[in-house]
Write a protein that holds these residues in place. Structure first.
Motif, mmCIF file in Angstrom:
data_model
loop_
_atom_site.group_PDB
_atom_site.id
_atom_site.type_symbol
_atom_site.label_atom_id
_atom_site.label_comp_id
_atom_site.label_asym_id
_atom_site.label_seq_id
_atom_site.Cartn_x
_atom_site.Cartn_y
_atom_site.Cartn_z
ATOM 1 N N TYR A 53 0.841 -1.196 0.000
ATOM 2 C CA TYR A 53 0.000 0.000 0.000
ATOM 3 C C TYR A 53 0.883 1.257 0.000
ATOM 4 C CZ TYR A 53 -3.130 3.642 1.654
ATOM 5 O OH TYR A 53 -3.822 4.815 1.785
ATOM 6 N N LEU A 54 1.884 1.285 0.875
ATOM 7 C CA LEU A 54 2.778 2.440 0.950
ATOM 8 C C LEU A 54 3.590 2.607 -0.334
ATOM 9 C CD1 LEU A 54 4.037 2.186 4.634
ATOM 10 C CD2 LEU A 54 2.412 3.834 3.683
ATOM 11 N N LYS A 55 3.956 1.491 -0.953
ATOM 12 C CA LYS A 55 4.711 1.551 -2.207
ATOM 13 C C LYS A 55 3.861 2.193 -3.305
ATOM 14 C CE LYS A 55 7.240 -1.519 -5.323
ATOM 15 N NZ LYS A 55 7.568 -2.914 -5.615
ATOM 16 N N ARG A 56 2.585 1.805 -3.391
ATOM 17 C CA ARG A 56 1.688 2.410 -4.385
ATOM 18 C C ARG A 56 1.495 3.892 -4.104
ATOM 19 N NH1 ARG A 56 -1.241 -2.296 -3.611
ATOM 20 N NH2 ARG A 56 -2.790 -1.191 -2.372
ATOM 21 N N CYS A 57 1.325 4.253 -2.827
ATOM 22 C CA CYS A 57 1.185 5.669 -2.456
ATOM 23 C C CYS A 57 2.425 6.455 -2.858
ATOM 24 C CB CYS A 57 0.940 5.812 -0.960
ATOM 25 S SG CYS A 57 -0.700 5.322 -0.432
ATOM 26 N N CYS A 58 3.590 5.891 -2.608
ATOM 27 C CA CYS A 58 4.849 6.555 -2.952
ATOM 28 C C CYS A 58 4.961 6.746 -4.461
ATOM 29 C CB CYS A 58 6.024 5.743 -2.419
ATOM 30 S SG CYS A 58 7.622 6.515 -2.710
ATOM 31 N N GLU A 59 4.603 5.739 -5.239
ATOM 32 C CA GLU A 59 4.661 5.848 -6.697
ATOM 33 C C GLU A 59 3.708 6.938 -7.190
ATOM 34 O OE1 GLU A 59 3.751 1.874 -7.910
ATOM 35 O OE2 GLU A 59 5.793 1.155 -7.551
ATOM 36 N N ASN A 60 2.498 6.990 -6.624
ATOM 37 C CA ASN A 60 1.535 8.017 -7.013
ATOM 38 C C ASN A 60 2.045 9.409 -6.658
ATOM 39 O OD1 ASN A 60 -0.224 6.068 -7.967
ATOM 40 N ND2 ASN A 60 -1.438 5.997 -6.110
ATOM 41 N N LEU A 61 2.623 9.542 -5.470
ATOM 42 C CA LEU A 61 3.145 10.842 -5.049
ATOM 43 C C LEU A 61 4.346 11.261 -5.900
ATOM 44 C CD1 LEU A 61 2.847 10.545 -1.176
ATOM 45 C CD2 LEU A 61 1.517 12.026 -2.686
ATOM 46 N N THR A 62 5.186 10.303 -6.272
ATOM 47 C CA THR A 62 6.337 10.602 -7.123
ATOM 48 C C THR A 62 5.866 11.115 -8.477
ATOM 49 O OG1 THR A 62 7.661 8.928 -6.002
ATOM 50 C CG2 THR A 62 8.419 9.625 -8.175
ATOM 51 N N GLU A 63 4.877 10.454 -9.053
ATOM 52 C CA GLU A 63 4.338 10.885 -10.346
ATOM 53 C C GLU A 63 3.700 12.274 -10.228
ATOM 54 O OE1 GLU A 63 3.649 11.219 -14.175
ATOM 55 O OE2 GLU A 63 4.815 9.612 -13.265
ATOM 56 N N GLU A 64 2.956 12.502 -9.175
ATOM 57 C CA GLU A 64 2.342 13.816 -8.945
ATOM 58 C C GLU A 64 3.426 14.874 -8.773
ATOM 59 O OE1 GLU A 64 -0.857 16.594 -8.076
ATOM 60 O OE2 GLU A 64 -0.675 14.736 -9.182
ATOM 61 N N ASN A 65 4.498 14.547 -8.076
ATOM 62 C CA ASN A 65 5.613 15.474 -7.876
ATOM 63 C C ASN A 65 6.252 15.836 -9.216
ATOM 64 O OD1 ASN A 65 7.488 17.049 -6.531
ATOM 65 N ND2 ASN A 65 8.809 15.334 -6.032
ATOM 66 N N ARG A 66 6.478 14.847 -10.077
ATOM 67 C CA ARG A 66 7.044 15.108 -11.409
ATOM 68 C C ARG A 66 6.137 16.045 -12.203
ATOM 69 N NH1 ARG A 66 8.098 9.175 -12.064
ATOM 70 N NH2 ARG A 66 10.189 8.879 -11.266
ATOM 71 N N ARG A 67 4.842 15.754 -12.156
ATOM 72 C CA ARG A 67 3.886 16.571 -12.897
ATOM 73 C C ARG A 67 3.897 18.013 -12.394
ATOM 74 N NH1 ARG A 67 -0.714 18.766 -12.476
ATOM 75 N NH2 ARG A 67 -1.193 17.989 -10.406
ATOM 76 N N LEU A 68 3.928 18.169 -11.074
ATOM 77 C CA LEU A 68 3.928 19.513 -10.500
ATOM 78 C C LEU A 68 5.225 20.263 -10.805
ATOM 79 C CD1 LEU A 68 2.199 18.831 -7.071
ATOM 80 C CD2 LEU A 68 1.255 20.077 -9.028
ATOM 81 N N HIS A 69 6.366 19.567 -10.790
ATOM 82 C CA HIS A 69 7.631 20.207 -11.147
ATOM 83 C C HIS A 69 7.590 20.711 -12.588
ATOM 84 C CE1 HIS A 69 10.409 20.008 -7.806
ATOM 85 N NE2 HIS A 69 9.932 18.803 -7.497
#
Length: 105
Positions: A34-50
């Motif tokens: 669950y935490l791994k999926r959350c981390c992947e989603n947050l990483t993708e969101e971070n890339r998009r926001l950057h």
């Protein structure tokens, strides 16, 4: 059936300890996934926001260039999600960050 096996008290104790350990390990694995999926989603969101921040900085630095390259856009409100959307023709003519960077160089 337990009476037929006639286990010693220590065997019963070890069996329950192993069972608790297996249950705890399984819960840990589920939590980790669950935490791994959350981390992947947050990483993708971070890339998009950057990327969005870079585009906004480029727009701030070169607003005349950006407006010159873009005709006025048509905005519309999506009735289901209440978000403002840019018309597809305007979005297609919007310069990318790479195009703006090439003009700057």
């Amino acid at each position: 059936m337990v009476n037929q096996l006639n286990p010693r008290p220590r065997q019963v104790e070890v069996w329950f300890q192993n069972r608790r350990a297996r249950t705890k390990l399984k819960q840990t694995e589920v939590g980790c996934e669950y935490l791994k999926r959350c981390c992947e989603n947050l990483t993708e969101e971070n890339r998009r926001l950057h990327k969005e921040v870079q585009e906004l900085r480029a727009l701030k630095l070169f607003p005349q260039l950006y407006m010159h390259m873009n005709p006025p856009t048509t905005l519309s409100m999506c009735p289901s999600c209440k978000r403002v959307a840019v018309s597809s023709s305007a979005a297609a003519t919007r310069p990318s960050l790479q195009q703006l960077q090439t003009v700057v160089r």
